[in-house]
Design an enzyme around this catalytic site. Structure first.
Site, PDB file in Angstrom:
ATOM      1  N   SER A  53     -10.705  15.774 -21.917  1.00  0.00           N
ATOM      2  CA  SER A  53      -9.835  16.488 -22.861  1.00  0.00           C
ATOM      3  C   SER A  53      -9.465  17.830 -22.263  1.00  0.00           C
ATOM      4  CB  SER A  53     -10.560  16.692 -24.197  1.00  0.00           C
ATOM      5  OG  SER A  53      -9.844  17.589 -25.033  1.00  0.00           O
ATOM      6  N   TYR A  90     -17.881  19.447 -29.012  1.00  0.00           N
ATOM      7  CA  TYR A  90     -16.864  18.556 -28.448  1.00  0.00           C
ATOM      8  C   TYR A  90     -16.498  18.999 -27.031  1.00  0.00           C
ATOM      9  CZ  TYR A  90     -12.484  15.908 -28.115  1.00  0.00           C
ATOM     10  OH  TYR A  90     -11.471  15.061 -27.718  1.00  0.00           O
TER      11      TYR A  90
END
Length: 590
Positions: A460, A473
């Site tokens: 990501s 995350y």
């Protein structure tokens, strides 16, 4: 010619002697004689023992026969150089085939000089009735090489000259072997006793009991006559040698002696031809016995009437290269979002796709929508044992995949002090360890197969941008990025590419399942709806990420920022880290 049964001390192996042309050939058999016969022919300076790993695997379903070629191992050595000429060596192969399988043609598999002498038999008119198929590894037909060299020197383009001069350089040892006395003396006194260590250190060949044979010094000294009796006479006056026998040429990508270019003109001489690459050095049968045995078995089975595997379909000479046809792609988290779009994108380019998801029913619906070449599986990537079982099921039912996309992931948002130990455990189990499990299970299979592949890991933009709202995350996605870079370095030797995909804000339903830490259920739902609307307004759909994933595989890209903000963040993280830290202080959740 005659045969004489002899008892062998090797468990499960029967030994006999075949007399041919004044030489006694030691022949070793294992497996069921009623099964198709696979005849393995070793090269220089080896004995039948180099095939031990391959033979053990093939003997489960085949009658496997090996023999020590003249002058090697337990076979006798002729005194005259003329006895090492290719016509005599070709007769040896026919004699062994007649002795061990008199009523059925044999499948010949040969390496190095074993392959060179097998070409002599394969291009003989008798081969139509006696040889069912031929798998050649690192050993061309010398007549074909003669014509190959002449064609390149007759049209001396830079590419042709590079190929010709490159092969001449790789063949340096041939010139050395034509020096009188010295090569044989060196093998008997110095190189022979150290040959196993040389193979291990230089070629990466594992130390295998019985290989090299105790007779290596004498064998190699005898075998020098192979080069003196054949090489320059054949290269200087090459004959026309064609065959109707189906031929599979296995090309080790790290071969120091035989270049891949030698296989380019084979369509002139072979009616039915397959070319396969193997990520290995010259001694592939010893270093990669499982991969070699699998290629042989696939080819033998196909010649016997079985459909071609994907590998054979790709390798067939003249087969058009169209997208991802004859490729198998595994995608996790493929029931929806980026995973589903990725499965659809590969399927649209001709691939067969495995649609895997923790929601088995959703995976079945997605696979049904994609088409008949999509296969649904349920798997929880956080469960290492489940992923291993999943990988084995896929390999058993569909084969080893060519591309694996580790996409499954979950979202966790909220301040660090609000996230619980359970939050961290779950996001690490899925986002990081889920990728680890997929890379380990499928990566091991790709390495064992030896034909390369590609692994895609979904990281990501959060891996390199900073946000106070995404500590858990971001940590897992940064770990996936670092893991991917490390695996890329490790897997490069096996021809396996690794790509890390780093999307920014993408309109998927991950916001509907994201866990917002430190809030009650009402606020949880409000934040999910708010994030969902924001992602939807962004208007960057998962299909655009899927296109970048496909391109990453095609181009073997290392790190791929996808969205505009992901690309900008990548640049800023390198050249303006202070600015990125200040931006990271903003509260983007509430």
């Amino acid at each position: 010619m005659g045969t004489e049964p002899i008892r062998s001390s090797i468990t499960g192996v029967r030994r006999r002697t075949v007399h041919q042309g004044g030489v006694d050939l030691a022949v070793f058999e294992q497996g069921d004689p009623g099964s198709p016969t696979v005849l393995l022919v070793h090269g220089y300076p080896d004995t039948h023992a180099m095939w031990d790993g391959v033979a053990e695997r093939l003997a489960e379903n085949h009658h496997v026969v090996r023999y020590d070629t003249r002058g090697a191992g337990a076979s006798t050595a002729p005194r005259r150089r003329a006895a090492y000429r290719l016509p005599e060596l070709g007769e040896d192969l026919f004699a062994v085939a007649d002795a061990v399988s008199p009523n059925r043609p044999v499948h010949v598999v040969a390496h190095d000089w074993g392959s060179i002498q097998s070409w002599e038999a394969v291009t003989d008119p008798r081969a139509d009735a006696r040889i069912a198929s031929f798998t050649s590894i690192s050993g061309p037909c010398l007549d074909h090489v003669g014509h190959w060299m002449r064609r390149r020197l007759a049209a001396p383009t830079p590419a042709n000259l590079r190929q010709a001069l490159g092969q001449l350089a790789h063949s340096w040892y041939i010139y050395f072997f034509h020096i009188p006395v010295l090569p044989a003396l060196l093998w008997r006194s110095f190189l022979g006793p150290r040959w196993g260590a040389v193979l291990h250190r230089v070629e990466g060949v594992p130390r295998v009991p019985g290989h090299p044979a105790p007779t290596i010094g004498a064998d190699a000294a005898h075998g020098v006559q192979l080069y003196r009796a054949n090489v320059f006479p054949r290269l200087g006056s090459p004959r026309t040698r064609r065959t109707r026998v189906p031929v599979q040429v296995v090309i080790p990508t790290r071969d120091r002696f035989v270049t891949a270019g030698l296989a380019e003109d084979l369509e002139r001489w072979v009616d039915r031809l397959w070319r396969r690459t193997l990520r290995a050095s010259h001694w592939a049968p010893t270093s990669h016995p499982g991969a070699v045995a699998r290629m042989v078995e696939e080819f033998v089975d196909h010649v016997g009437g079985a459909p071609m595997t994907r590998g054979l379909q790709r390798a067939r000479a003249g087969a058009p290269e169209r997208g991802f046809e004859n490729r198998l792609v595994v995608v996790t988290g493929a029931a929806r979002g980026i995973g589903r779009a990725t499965a659809e994108a590969f399927a649209a380019r001709g691939a067969e796709v495995v649609v895997a998801d923790i929601d088995g029913e959703a995976a079945r619906r997605a696979a049904a929508d994609i088409g008949p070449a999509a296969y649904p599986y349920r798997v929880d990537v956080a469960d290492a044992a489940a992923v291993q079982a999943f990988a084995e099921d896929v390999a058993d039912e569909h084969g080893v995949p060519d591309v694996v996309v580790n996409n499954a992931g979950i979202g966790v948002a909220g301040a660090f002090l609000d996230t619980t130990e359970e939050d961290w455990q779950r996001v690490v189990d899925v986002n990081l360890l889920g990728v680890v499990h997929g890379c380990r299970s499928f990566g091991a299979m790709m390495v064992e197969r030896g034909e390369g592949g590609h692994v895609v890991n979904l990281s990501s933009a959060a891996a390199y941008t900073i946000s106070r709202a995404l500590p858990a995350y971001s940590a897992t996605k940064a770990a996936v990025l670092a893991l991917s870079e490390s695996l890329r370095a490790e897997f490069a030797a096996h021809g396996i590419g690794v790509s890390a995909i780093c999307p920014g804000i993408v309109a998927t339903d991950i916001t509907n399942t994201t866990r917002f830490a430190g809030v009650d259920d009402v606020e949880q739902q409000r934040l999910r709806r708010k994030a969902g609307k924001a992602y939807a307004r962004r208007g960057f759909g998962p299909e655009r990420v899927a296109e970048d994933i496909v391109r990453a595989v095609e181009r073997d890209s290392a790190v791929v920022p996808v969205t505009p903000e992901a690309k900008v963040g990548r640049v800023l993280s390198r050249f303006a880290p202070g600015l990125m830290r200040r931006l990271g202080r903003l509260d983007v959740i509430r």
